[in-house]
Design a protein around this motif. Structure first.
Motif, short mmCIF file in Angstrom:
data_model
loop_
_atom_site.label_atom_id
_atom_site.label_comp_id
_atom_site.label_asym_id
_atom_site.label_seq_id
_atom_site.Cartn_x
_atom_site.Cartn_y
_atom_site.Cartn_z
N MET A 1 0.84 -1.19 0.00
CA MET A 1 0.00 0.00 0.00
C MET A 1 0.88 1.25 0.00
SD MET A 1 -3.25 -0.85 0.16
CE MET A 1 -4.44 -0.11 1.22
N LYS A 2 0.48 2.23 -0.79
CA LYS A 2 1.19 3.50 -0.83
C LYS A 2 0.72 4.36 0.34
CE LYS A 2 -0.21 3.79 -5.11
NZ LYS A 2 -0.49 4.24 -6.48
N LYS A 3 1.67 5.05 0.97
CA LYS A 3 1.36 5.83 2.17
C LYS A 3 1.05 7.29 1.84
CE LYS A 3 4.39 3.32 5.39
NZ LYS A 3 5.02 2.33 4.54
N VAL A 4 0.04 7.82 2.52
CA VAL A 4 -0.24 9.25 2.55
C VAL A 4 -0.11 9.66 4.01
CG1 VAL A 4 -1.96 11.06 2.23
CG2 VAL A 4 -1.74 9.23 0.53
N LEU A 5 0.76 10.61 4.29
CA LEU A 5 1.00 11.04 5.66
C LEU A 5 0.17 12.28 6.00
CD1 LEU A 5 4.90 10.73 5.90
CD2 LEU A 5 3.16 9.01 6.47
N VAL A 6 -0.38 12.28 7.19
CA VAL A 6 -1.09 13.45 7.73
C VAL A 6 -0.29 13.93 8.93
CG1 VAL A 6 -3.22 14.33 8.76
CG2 VAL A 6 -3.33 12.59 6.95
N PHE A 7 0.16 15.18 8.87
CA PHE A 7 0.97 15.74 9.95
C PHE A 7 0.04 16.30 11.03
CE2 PHE A 7 3.95 18.08 12.37
CZ PHE A 7 5.18 17.50 12.10
N VAL A 8 0.20 15.80 12.26
CA VAL A 8 -0.65 16.25 13.36
C VAL A 8 0.19 16.96 14.43
CG1 VAL A 8 -2.48 14.55 13.00
CG2 VAL A 8 -0.55 13.97 14.49
N THR A 9 -0.43 17.96 15.03
CA THR A 9 0.16 18.70 16.15
C THR A 9 -0.89 18.73 17.26
OG1 THR A 9 -0.77 20.83 15.48
CG2 THR A 9 1.38 20.24 14.55
N ASP A 10 -0.48 19.08 18.45
CA ASP A 10 -1.49 19.40 19.46
C ASP A 10 -2.27 20.59 18.93
OD1 ASP A 10 -1.35 17.59 21.64
OD2 ASP A 10 0.58 18.46 22.21
N GLY A 11 -3.59 20.51 18.99
CA GLY A 11 -4.43 21.60 18.49
C GLY A 11 -4.67 21.56 17.00
N PHE A 12 -4.43 20.39 16.34
CA PHE A 12 -4.69 20.35 14.90
C PHE A 12 -6.20 20.41 14.65
CE2 PHE A 12 -4.97 15.79 15.75
CZ PHE A 12 -5.90 15.32 14.83
N ALA A 13 -6.58 20.99 13.53
CA ALA A 13 -7.98 21.15 13.14
C ALA A 13 -8.46 19.84 12.54
CB ALA A 13 -8.13 22.32 12.17
N ASP A 14 -9.06 19.00 13.36
CA ASP A 14 -9.41 17.64 12.94
C ASP A 14 -10.39 17.58 11.77
OD1 ASP A 14 -11.51 18.53 14.62
OD2 ASP A 14 -10.88 17.20 16.25
N TRP A 15 -11.28 18.56 11.67
CA TRP A 15 -12.27 18.54 10.59
C TRP A 15 -11.67 18.84 9.22
CZ3 TRP A 15 -11.52 22.34 14.12
CH2 TRP A 15 -11.22 23.62 13.63
N GLU A 16 -10.50 19.44 9.17
CA GLU A 16 -9.93 19.86 7.89
C GLU A 16 -9.43 18.68 7.05
OE1 GLU A 16 -8.86 24.42 9.12
OE2 GLU A 16 -7.21 22.96 9.05
#
Length: 194
Positions: A1-16
């Motif tokens: 499977m090819k990977k798509v990374l989502v960068f998360v931080t504290d306070g990331f806008a989860d709905w976006e």
């Protein structure tokens, strides 16, 4: 499977990233969504969701297909600017970067928007948040905009952002993409909006 990374931080806008991740992660796409952060400590979104990152910057995968960067309050914190290392890798290897809301401001702070067409929350907002930004002439007043390996969106453009990402990854064909967008934008598959 090819990977798509989502960068998360504290306070990331989860709905976006909430529209795009389930579409990418469907079994028949050939892609899988994984999360990355500056470290492997749990990150708590603006909506109170706790995410345990799959990767830190120190053990980031060598191969992935796209980096998605949601906005949120975390991009005003200097420690999260370590993400620049990963964004540099993406630009060096022509790996698409998709940023929305304050993540576009983060890109503006570091010069990534100076020579590519892009959008963001607004031009004044971008200039206020990124004083060294020099991309005024490339700013486009759109919900989401794709230029080469860069996709940017304002904080109210999550659907358009998703549409541009799905198009870039080739997950949905144009007719399917129009139907998907029409369904979520208008609540009906019969009414199609471009």
């Amino acid at each position: 499977m090819k990977k798509v990374l989502v960068f998360v931080t504290d306070g990331f806008a989860d709905w976006e990233a909430s529209f795009v991740t389930p579409q990418i992660n469907k079994p028949d796409t050939g892609y899988t969504v994984q999360t990355i952060a500056i470290d492997k400590d749990p990150k708590i979104s603006m909506g109170g969701l706790t995410v345990l990152p799959d990767y830190s910057l120190q053990d980031a995968p060598l191969e992935f297909e796209m980096l998605i960067i949601p906005g949120g309050t975390g991009w005003r914190k200097e420690k999260n600017h370590q993400a620049k290392k990963l964004v540099d890798v993406c630009f060096e290897k022509d790996i698409p970067v998709a940023a929305i809301c304050d993540a576009t401001t983060f890109l503006g702070m570091h010069g990534y928007l100076d020579h590519l067409k892009h959008t963001g929350n607004s031009l004044p907002y971008l200039k206020e948040g990124a004083p060294h930004y020099r991309g005024d002439e490339h700013y486009i007043e759109e919900q989401s905009f794709s230029d080469g390996c860069l996709i940017t969106a304002n904080g109210t453009g999550a659907l358009e952002f998703t549409r541009d990402i799905l198009r870039k990854l080739g997950i949905l064909e144009e007719e399917q993409l129009r139907e998907w967008y029409g369904l979520f934008k208008n609540g009906s598959v019969n009414k199609v909006v471009d």
